[in-house]
Design an enzyme around this catalytic site. Structure first.
Site, mmCIF file in Angstrom:
data_model
loop_
_atom_site.group_PDB
_atom_site.id
_atom_site.type_symbol
_atom_site.label_atom_id
_atom_site.label_comp_id
_atom_site.label_asym_id
_atom_site.label_seq_id
_atom_site.Cartn_x
_atom_site.Cartn_y
_atom_site.Cartn_z
ATOM 1 N N LYS A 136 0.811 -1.210 0.000
ATOM 2 C CA LYS A 136 0.000 0.000 0.000
ATOM 3 C C LYS A 136 0.852 1.270 0.000
ATOM 4 O O LYS A 136 2.069 1.232 0.203
ATOM 5 C CB LYS A 136 -0.967 -0.018 1.195
ATOM 6 C CG LYS A 136 -2.097 -1.015 1.004
ATOM 7 C CD LYS A 136 -3.146 -0.922 2.094
ATOM 8 C CE LYS A 136 -4.319 -1.853 1.781
ATOM 9 N NZ LYS A 136 -5.346 -1.831 2.846
ATOM 10 N N ARG A 166 -3.364 -10.182 5.362
ATOM 11 C CA ARG A 166 -3.830 -10.171 3.966
ATOM 12 C C ARG A 166 -2.719 -9.628 3.074
ATOM 13 O O ARG A 166 -2.298 -8.481 3.225
ATOM 14 C CB ARG A 166 -5.090 -9.309 3.863
ATOM 15 C CG ARG A 166 -5.738 -9.275 2.493
ATOM 16 C CD ARG A 166 -7.003 -8.406 2.526
ATOM 17 N NE ARG A 166 -7.684 -8.397 1.249
ATOM 18 C CZ ARG A 166 -7.427 -7.552 0.255
ATOM 19 N NH1 ARG A 166 -6.484 -6.624 0.414
ATOM 20 N NH2 ARG A 166 -8.110 -7.610 -0.881
#
Length: 277
Positions: free
Chosen positions: A222, A256
């Site tokens: 991210k 995740r």
């Protein structure tokens, strides 16, 4: 020890498990379009299971900043065949990454086991669908919506506000008839947070153990990694692994990730040290 249960299927969370990301979308921030055909998506699912993923998270609508909404028909066409494939070919937990009630229903009927909802069951009909289905649900915090969440995220206290939101959504689930043992929480890294907000959440992740619920985290590749390191998505593996290790040490139960094999290896090394504490 936490344990997720669906029928006779059980998933022990005594040590962190890896959730492999399978985005069946043309526009996801990291792997958009890479697995958008059915055959490529199936091959990637096969590979992630072989690499040690304990769960596959299947999503048909990108939630990257600025992402456009996807119609119900399009999302169903993207995810349901893949859920059926994974359920047929692998003994692995399947998560459906959606906010739509009908996608939840059809995915669970097709063989999924967990609902992973970035909107925490706040879309029309979602709470009722989850109560009807009686499967594990991950409730995530997001400020705003994907199309505007990163425009100017502001908090008076990010830890307290995320805590308050999750508290309210847990209570809404309980009031709807969803048992507490079916709930998982996610502070929502990258969803309506600045880089500073994200790292404060990571540093204080153990704060969320007060809920006495499993914690899922997703920070793989991210912008909190990319902006800090000035790296494109293809060069964020080291930062993602560092973030995942910190999260695991601070109490995360489900990690995740895009890079399953590397994260599985990292967790094995981390767990080898735990017997000495």
């Amino acid at each position: 020890m936490f344990e997720l249960i669906v029928g006779t299927k059980r998933l022990a969370l005594s040590s962190p498990i890896v959730m492999g990301i399978l985005n069946v979308t043309p526009d996801s921030f990291s792997d958009g379009g890479q697995y958008s055909t059915f055959d490529l998506a199936c091959q990637h699912a096969d590979a992630m299971v072989a690499q040690g993923a304990g769960m596959i998270d299947i999503g048909g609508e990108s939630t990257r900043p600025g992402a456009a909404e996807v119609s119900l028909a399009e999302e169903l066409a993207r995810v349901i065949p893949l859920v059926k494939y994974v359920a047929t070919h692998h003994d692995v937990w399947i998560s459906i990454d959606t906010s739509k009630a009908e996608v939840m229903r059809q995915a669970i009927a097709a063989g999924a086991h967990l609902i992973n909802d970035v909107r925490a069951l706040m879309e029309p009909g979602a709470l009722d669908a989850a109560a009807e289905l009686q499967v594990p649900i991950c409730l995530m915090h997001m400020q705003g919506q994907p199309k505007n969440m990163q425009s100017s995220p502001t908090y008076y206290d990010v830890i307290e506000e995320v805590t308050g939101f999750l508290t309210a959504r847990i209570e809404a689930c309980l009031q709807a008839g969803i048992p507490r043992e079916l709930l998982v929480i996610d502070p929502g890294f990258g969803f309506g947070k600045s880089v500073e907000h994200n790292y404060e959440l990571l540093a204080k992740l153990n704060h969320f153990t007060q809920f006495d619920l499993p914690v899922l985290i997703g920070l793989s590749r991210k912008s909190m990694i990319g902006d800090l390191l000035a790296k494109p998505t293809s060069e964020r593996l080291a930062g993602s692994l560092a973030g995942a290790m910190i999260a695991a040490k601070k109490g995360a139960h489900i990690i995740r990730v895009h890079d399953v094999a590397e994260t599985v290896d990292m967790l094995k090394v981390l767990q080898a040290t735990q017997v000495y504490f």
